[in-house]
Design a protein around this motif. Sequence first.
Motif, PDB file in Angstrom:
ATOM      1  N   MET A 123       0.661  -1.104  -0.417  1.00  9.68           N
ATOM      2  CA  MET A 123      -0.185  -0.032  -0.048  1.00  9.68           C
ATOM      3  C   MET A 123       1.167   1.107   0.179  1.00  9.68           C
ATOM      4  O   MET A 123       0.547   2.302  -0.948  1.00  9.68           O
ATOM      5  N   ILE A 124       1.682   1.011   0.694  1.00  9.59           N
ATOM      6  CA  ILE A 124       2.831   2.891   0.837  1.00  9.59           C
ATOM      7  C   ILE A 124       3.543   2.604  -1.037  1.00  9.59           C
ATOM      8  O   ILE A 124       3.784   3.827  -1.114  1.00  9.59           O
ATOM      9  N   LYS A 125       3.741   1.645  -1.309  1.00  3.67           N
ATOM     10  CA  LYS A 125       4.280   1.961  -2.715  1.00  3.67           C
ATOM     11  C   LYS A 125       3.142   2.719  -3.754  1.00  3.67           C
ATOM     12  O   LYS A 125       3.319   3.072  -4.553  1.00  3.67           O
ATOM     13  N   THR A 126       1.797   2.568  -3.184  1.00  2.00           N
ATOM     14  CA  THR A 126       1.377   3.836  -3.954  1.00  2.00           C
ATOM     15  C   THR A 126       1.702   4.986  -3.762  1.00  2.00           C
ATOM     16  O   THR A 126       1.614   5.986  -4.634  1.00  2.00           O
ATOM     17  N   GLY A 127       2.282   5.412  -2.605  1.00  2.55           N
ATOM     18  CA  GLY A 127       2.604   6.477  -2.973  1.00  2.55           C
ATOM     19  C   GLY A 127       3.596   7.239  -3.540  1.00  2.55           C
ATOM     20  O   GLY A 127       3.856   7.748  -4.378  1.00  2.55           O
ATOM     21  N   ILE A 128       4.497   5.852  -3.803  1.00  3.06           N
ATOM     22  CA  ILE A 128       5.761   6.061  -4.679  1.00  3.06           C
ATOM     23  C   ILE A 128       5.309   6.029  -6.118  1.00  3.06           C
ATOM     24  O   ILE A 128       5.479   6.887  -6.574  1.00  3.06           O
ATOM     25  N   TYR A 129       4.162   5.330  -7.091  1.00  3.58           N
ATOM     26  CA  TYR A 129       3.822   5.141  -7.361  1.00  3.58           C
ATOM     27  C   TYR A 129       3.291   6.421  -7.760  1.00  3.58           C
ATOM     28  O   TYR A 129       3.210   7.254  -9.101  1.00  3.58           O
ATOM     29  N   GLY A 130       2.324   7.578  -7.272  1.00  2.00           N
ATOM     30  CA  GLY A 130       1.733   8.466  -7.465  1.00  2.00           C
ATOM     31  C   GLY A 130       2.602   9.509  -7.937  1.00  2.00           C
ATOM     32  O   GLY A 130       2.875  10.493  -8.837  1.00  2.00           O
ATOM     33  N   LEU A 131       4.393   9.432  -7.096  1.00  2.00           N
ATOM     34  CA  LEU A 131       5.056  10.137  -7.225  1.00  2.00           C
ATOM     35  C   LEU A 131       5.945   9.922  -8.451  1.00  2.00           C
ATOM     36  O   LEU A 131       5.914  11.199 -10.068  1.00  2.00           O
ATOM     37  N   VAL A 132       5.990   9.089  -9.215  1.00  2.00           N
ATOM     38  CA  VAL A 132       6.908   8.994  -9.796  1.00  2.00           C
ATOM     39  C   VAL A 132       5.236   8.615 -11.030  1.00  2.00           C
ATOM     40  O   VAL A 132       5.980   9.402 -12.668  1.00  2.00           O
ATOM     41  N   ARG A 133       4.415   8.665 -11.306  1.00  2.00           N
ATOM     42  CA  ARG A 133       3.317   8.778 -12.125  1.00  2.00           C
ATOM     43  C   ARG A 133       3.739  10.324 -12.321  1.00  2.00           C
ATOM     44  O   ARG A 133       3.426  11.272 -13.556  1.00  2.00           O
ATOM     45  N   LEU A 134       3.972  11.246 -11.455  1.00  5.09           N
ATOM     46  CA  LEU A 134       3.464  13.177 -11.258  1.00  5.09           C
ATOM     47  C   LEU A 134       3.924  12.800 -12.657  1.00  5.09           C
ATOM     48  O   LEU A 134       4.522  13.973 -12.646  1.00  5.09           O
ATOM     49  N   THR A 135       5.618  12.689 -12.010  1.00  6.98           N
ATOM     50  CA  THR A 135       7.376  12.939 -12.301  1.00  6.98           C
ATOM     51  C   THR A 135       7.298  12.867 -13.721  1.00  6.98           C
ATOM     52  O   THR A 135       7.792  13.573 -14.460  1.00  6.98           O
ATOM     53  N   SER A 136       6.291  11.504 -14.275  1.00  8.87           N
ATOM     54  CA  SER A 136       6.586  11.826 -15.651  1.00  8.87           C
ATOM     55  C   SER A 136       5.376  12.518 -16.700  1.00  8.87           C
ATOM     56  O   SER A 136       5.807  13.279 -17.810  1.00  8.87           O
ATOM     57  N   PHE A 137       4.905  13.620 -16.267  1.00  3.51           N
ATOM     58  CA  PHE A 137       3.930  13.909 -16.868  1.00  3.51           C
ATOM     59  C   PHE A 137       4.637  15.588 -17.202  1.00  3.51           C
ATOM     60  O   PHE A 137       4.398  15.687 -17.983  1.00  3.51           O
ATOM     61  N   TYR A 138       5.967  16.312 -16.322  1.00  7.84           N
ATOM     62  CA  TYR A 138       6.135  16.965 -16.124  1.00  7.84           C
ATOM     63  C   TYR A 138       8.008  17.190 -17.702  1.00  7.84           C
ATOM     64  O   TYR A 138       8.192  16.133 -18.101  1.00  7.84           O
ATOM     65  N   ALA A 139       7.512  18.002 -18.583  1.00  2.18           N
ATOM     66  CA  ALA A 139       8.200  17.638 -20.235  1.00  2.18           C
ATOM     67  C   ALA A 139      10.072  18.344 -19.420  1.00  2.18           C
ATOM     68  O   ALA A 139      10.792  17.446 -19.678  1.00  2.18           O
ATOM     69  N   ALA A 140       9.905  19.300 -18.210  1.00  2.00           N
ATOM     70  CA  ALA A 140      11.566  19.379 -17.818  1.00  2.00           C
ATOM     71  C   ALA A 140      11.117  19.365 -16.637  1.00  2.00           C
ATOM     72  O   ALA A 140      10.292  19.724 -16.347  1.00  2.00           O
ATOM     73  N   ILE A 141      12.147  18.872 -15.889  1.00  2.00           N
ATOM     74  CA  ILE A 141      12.656  18.432 -14.306  1.00  2.00           C
ATOM     75  C   ILE A 141      13.385  19.887 -13.742  1.00  2.00           C
ATOM     76  O   ILE A 141      14.587  19.799 -14.230  1.00  2.00           O
ATOM     77  N   PRO A 142      13.149  20.934 -12.622  1.00  2.00           N
ATOM     78  CA  PRO A 142      14.111  21.658 -12.230  1.00  2.00           C
ATOM     79  C   PRO A 142      15.070  21.324 -11.348  1.00  2.00           C
ATOM     80  O   PRO A 142      14.759  20.057 -10.992  1.00  2.00           O
ATOM     81  N   PRO A 143      16.271  21.394 -11.004  1.00  2.00           N
ATOM     82  CA  PRO A 143      17.639  20.558 -11.058  1.00  2.00           C
ATOM     83  C   PRO A 143      17.061  20.558  -9.476  1.00  2.00           C
ATOM     84  O   PRO A 143      17.320  19.746  -8.582  1.00  2.00           O
ATOM     85  N   SER A 144      16.181  21.351  -8.857  1.00  2.00           N
ATOM     86  CA  SER A 144      16.407  21.672  -7.231  1.00  2.00           C
ATOM     87  C   SER A 144      15.557  20.842  -6.870  1.00  2.00           C
ATOM     88  O   SER A 144      15.403  19.972  -5.733  1.00  2.00           O
ATOM     89  N   TRP A 145      14.514  19.882  -7.822  1.00  2.00           N
ATOM     90  CA  TRP A 145      13.428  18.655  -7.714  1.00  2.00           C
ATOM     91  C   TRP A 145      14.499  17.819  -7.259  1.00  2.00           C
ATOM     92  O   TRP A 145      13.916  17.102  -6.588  1.00  2.00           O
ATOM     93  N   GLY A 146      15.257  17.518  -8.351  1.00  2.00           N
ATOM     94  CA  GLY A 146      15.794  15.856  -7.952  1.00  2.00           C
ATOM     95  C   GLY A 146      17.001  15.605  -6.195  1.00  2.00           C
ATOM     96  O   GLY A 146      17.022  14.979  -5.509  1.00  2.00           O
ATOM     97  N   ILE A 147      17.334  17.328  -6.189  1.00  2.00           N
ATOM     98  CA  ILE A 147      18.099  17.475  -5.258  1.00  2.00           C
ATOM     99  C   ILE A 147      17.540  17.107  -4.515  1.00  2.00           C
ATOM    100  O   ILE A 147      17.303  16.651  -2.806  1.00  2.00           O
TER     101      ILE A 147
END
Lengths: 305, 657
Positions: free
Chosen positions: B250-274
């Motif tokens: 169940m707690i992996k659904t949180g990870i899934y949400g994050l992964v799915r959400l970040t897949s929407f973005y065209a470009a990722i600012p460096p600060s997010w990754g850090i």
Amino acid sequence: MAGFLLHLCLLLLFAPLLQGVITRTKALFAGRIGAPLLQPYFDLRRLWGKGFVLSRTTTWVFLAGPAVALTVPVLASLLLPFGGLPAPISFEGDLILFVYLFGLGRFFTALAALDTGSSFEGMGAAREVTFSCLAEPTILFSLIVLARISGGLSLNSLFGPHLAGAWGTGAAAPLGLILVCLFVVLLVENSRIPFDDPNTHLELTMIHEVMVLDHSGPALGMILYGASLKLMVLGALLVRLAFPWQTGHILGDVLVFLGGLLVLAILIGVVESTMARLRLVRVPQILIGTVLISIFALVLVLRST
Amino acid sequence: MAIGLFMTGVLLMLGSGFPGLLMPRESEGGERIFVALILLGSLCGVVGTLLSLAPDGNAALNLPWPLPGAAFSLAIDPLSAVFLFPLFLVAPLGAIYGLGYWPQRDHPNNGRQLRLFYGVIGAAMVLLLTARNGLLFLFAWEAMALSGFFLITTEDNRSDARRAGLIYLAATHTGTLALIALFALLEGICGSFTFPPAASLAAGGAGSAIFFLGLFGFGMKAGLMPLHIWLPGAHAAAPSHASALLSGVMIKTGIYGLVRLTSFYAAIPPSWGIIVLALGAISGILGVALAIAQHDIKRLLAYHSVENIGIITLGLGIALIGRSSQQPMLVLLGISGALLHTVNHGLFKSLLFYGAGAVIHATGSRQIDGMGGLLRRMKWTGICFLGGAVAICGLPPFNGFVSEWLIYQGALHSLPGSVSASQLALLAAPALALIGGLALACFVKVFGLVFLGEPRQEAAARAHPAPASMRLPMLVLLLACAWIGLSPWTVAPLLQRAATVWSPSLAPLTLAAPLAHLPMIGALAWSLLLLIAVAGFWIARRSRKAPRDASTWGCGYLAPTPRMQYSASSFGDLIVGLFRVGLLTERHGEPVAGPFPKPSTFSSHTPDAVLDRALLPAAGGIAWLSNRLRRFIQNGHTSFYLLYVALTLIVLFALIP
């Protein structure tokens, strides 16, 4: 295949000699003649012929400890270049496997200690796992420094022939720093003075030796043999780092490597003879210190090259 | 066809607990029907997923839904599949495990409730992992969150379970609030609640707000460090097979949400990754340090979930950094390491919870300090737990090593080139090393104190082996862990495809480059296993004739008792001491002094630094303050109330132009 066999023969035959050299050096410093250089071989032979004494508390885990402790250095050595001899098995990222293999060995040795139900061995196991988790970031930082200098991610390229040239460039300072760090890690991981004392069993400040109190006969032999293999495998890292010369001839390379190991053994003997054991509370402080030194080396190498 | 089979699976799971409701309380028919339905549902689900992943499979379903803006739209892609497979494995195994662990005849009051919500949460998670519409996602999310609450409070006669359930409910709804805001903003940008296609969203303005709302909401569910407050209590309170499902899946659904959400973005600012990387490192290190300080075996395992979520997040952070600095190797290695660790954690954490459940079943206690010597009485449970422990420490030859190795590789691949922000990814490597070392210490403690040595209390000495229905799921999970560890190349294609879904720019990168060394890892894992087997066989044969009647050497002391063994407190004391700044451990007991010392005891208790030391006192303070304010404002004088009305009117006049 020939390289593979040569690698194994060097490891399996030469490793106990290092223990002999250390003991002999310490004896000379103490003004004694000391045991013969080949005494570790005699000990191993005698232990292998003996019977077991097994506590009724123990289970199969007690015997799995020595089996893993012997297996792990053998496999780890195959990933490692022995001086100028390249590693028989090499691929990108094998350095992680190298570090984690020793983790597996530690896991089972500590479990075997807890299997006896003795409070002394529990204490040893607790100390062993505590101190080695502090040593682990140091190893990783040191390997990262080497990876940055070499531009590769396999132990073969980390300890490749470029090291001889790197000492002459701006990378010399970080290399010197991680040499110190790796020497400290070598002393900790092989339970040497000033961090641990391989000769006494009973003082309550002991770490590794107290974990193997209840092992006897062939099991103790396997542990001692495994420990000498581990010393040689970890020593090989330092020797390659400090003596990176290559003669271009296989015999010459072997001689440089073995000579380096002997010098290292003498150095360990000198350190053990001239230093007192540290108080237990100082051990984590020194280990955190080496983490900082290795971070400093990393910063240097990222800035300079 | 494929999606039809898949939906049949979902419905079977959803309905699996209902027949039991119609049966008498004492009847055991309900649990058999439940297991059969869950098994069948999972089988349909797995086959459906596999068919829709096939090259010509149709993996989408769109049905109208009479809610404004909503549509019942599902799609199965490799990214969803990575999360679905562990669910379809762990859910049926837990159902089988429940037959022995929580039989209806022993738990007539709550057995039916447990099974009903077990099925509902399974189906809700399947829906959530495949939903392609924001409202459907939220609907499934709430169904999952609420059934989770009922699983946690299965034993609602116990006050700690009620407390854990309430904290969980508060936490999950705080997270849901953030998610509602997230989907509202997303609708504002995209124009509908349908998920935008990958790499289509801009990162600035509302885009950043969406990311940080997601980080909060999904991080709350995943149990990322400062947001993990609900996790330890909840996972400790639920029955073990429900804990396995909650913690492993169940707690992996949180990870899934994050992964799915970040897949929407065209470009990722460096600060997010850090930021993600830093959160992962904090979760990993503090999670495992808190785990070492626990003496309750299930709380300890729950804190290890915080640690492993940290490791997964480290991988995700590396991948995000790789995307913002255009380094495809970092992206591929980071995201495949994170995804594989998600799968792996689902397998070995469920295995460990089943093992812990078997131990609790046998001894009736969750306290490590009372156990010991269980390996003699519970041979199979011990072996399976040991396998799980090796796996969770990330040691070869099991699966944990493979995923951590991928994340390490990702971190080290940021080395070449000039100094840049992306080189912060390097720090993941030593952080992982520290986490690995601490996890090793923790599982030496757990396995050593629970299964080895002498029984410390009478209950441990009388422990009984687990029934076959509990052993079988453990064995299956152990084999799954070994399979990924020994032949990791078999999962590489799925990882590669999922990574490509996450970041389409990876498509030109072939499998040959970074994942190519997995067969080598597999071969070395086999040789390690073989060498240990040979050495072990050798020493076992030599020792066969050895007498086993000696007692452990007590250094000359002749009357040892089991109480002299190292305890959980004493084993962890050194490490906990190193982390005392972050852990706030309370130590009770006097040191021994003088030649004739008085009887003395030592115990330590480590509260949760965030929940017990920050949030609860703060909440108490706010409640106190509000009470005082209310007494002051609502003082019973009518004239004051009239004054409030007048003041409000004046303020309104001033504000409204």
